[in-house]
Design an enzyme around this catalytic site. Sequence first.
Site, PDB file in Angstrom:
ATOM      1  N   TYR A 101       5.709   0.917  -3.938  1.00  0.00           N
ATOM      2  CA  TYR A 101       4.366   1.290  -3.505  1.00  0.00           C
ATOM      3  C   TYR A 101       3.378   0.863  -4.584  1.00  0.00           C
ATOM      4  O   TYR A 101       3.513   1.234  -5.752  1.00  0.00           O
ATOM      5  CB  TYR A 101       4.277   2.799  -3.275  1.00  0.00           C
ATOM      6  N   HIS A 151       2.272   3.259   2.454  1.00  0.00           N
ATOM      7  CA  HIS A 151       3.043   2.099   2.897  1.00  0.00           C
ATOM      8  C   HIS A 151       3.514   1.320   1.678  1.00  0.00           C
ATOM      9  O   HIS A 151       2.722   0.996   0.795  1.00  0.00           O
ATOM     10  CB  HIS A 151       2.179   1.190   3.788  1.00  0.00           C
ATOM     11  N   LYS A 157       6.110  -6.823   4.185  1.00  0.00           N
ATOM     12  CA  LYS A 157       6.251  -6.672   2.745  1.00  0.00           C
ATOM     13  C   LYS A 157       6.527  -8.037   2.113  1.00  0.00           C
ATOM     14  O   LYS A 157       6.994  -8.958   2.788  1.00  0.00           O
ATOM     15  CB  LYS A 157       7.402  -5.711   2.410  1.00  0.00           C
TER      16      LYS A 157
END
Length: 348
Positions: free
Chosen positions: A289, A295, A326
């Site tokens: 994070y 998220h 990601k």
Amino acid sequence: MHHFKTCPSNKFLVKGSVDGTSVRLGMDGLVLYEQSGYGRPEKDGLRLAPQEALYLVYRSKITIEGYDLESLISYFCEQELFFRSFIVYRDLRERGYVVQTGPHDFRVFRRGQRPGVGTSQYMVRVLSERDLIDFEVLISEAAASINMRKQHVLAVVDDEGELTYYEIKLQPLQKDQPEPTLEPVDGLLTGRSVLIPGAAGSVFEAAGYGKRFDDQRLMLSLVEAGYLQKREILTVHHRDQILSPGEYTELFKADDAEATEKAAVYDQIRDLGYIPRTGYKFGHHFRVYVCGMSHSDLLIHAIARGTALPMSVISRSVRLAHSVKKKMLFGCVHTTGIQYIEFGRIKL
């Protein structure tokens, strides 16, 4: 996938001859360099790399005495890995790029530019889906490309001749924010975890440590507990004894073959102010994070020095990371510390 049939040309036809591992054209071949960036000029004409020569035969731009397309393929394929290199060369040319060999496999110019009147944009290394990625070699080659202000690209050819391009970035992680002040705490070793006191909303929980065990306790993972112990925040108790950092580290290593590299990456990420949590459900060591806990932004896999991974494994990792929005990074323990390598699929 293309079928190998020659493509008609309505411009010109140049004759050439094979000279070892290259093809030589006479002075009339210089027009290929001047107009489209093929080959390297010499005092008596133009010298073509094998990939260039085969492509020009394929496009019916040149003829080579004693060879048709198939026999030329057979001749050059005596060089190991030539054919997959040609597949990449052809793909780049047909995307509108001017391509020269070296200094890795290919140097690719910006669209509309060519040698002498433009600059190259990509340094391309050609691989197959089954190749092993040696991370030390990858870091060295990517650093060389970056030093030349080029993008480092892996062109991966699968077993059906399809191509996937990956841009490689060496990511320097920047310090995000300071670690909050944590008061010293005692913890109890319980199997693979360490229990510490912590009611809901405690400073440890707010800082992203641990998993709630019950209303009054948090359960720390091995890497979390190791980090806090090394920073003299956590005292670990086990069977009426206090474990020293060295004793705890030995337990950690006995339980996890990847303990050393995981701890090194975890510790650095924490020191930079990021919040790493287990990435097990994504098949990697950490989900990280960067901006709050809503998220996770990164997936990071810790890599020991000297490690090599199959390209197929890396491909799965990158695809999964993209599917969950990601970035995929590998944290490689390197001579200069931990080097973070980002793999990102790109469309050229």
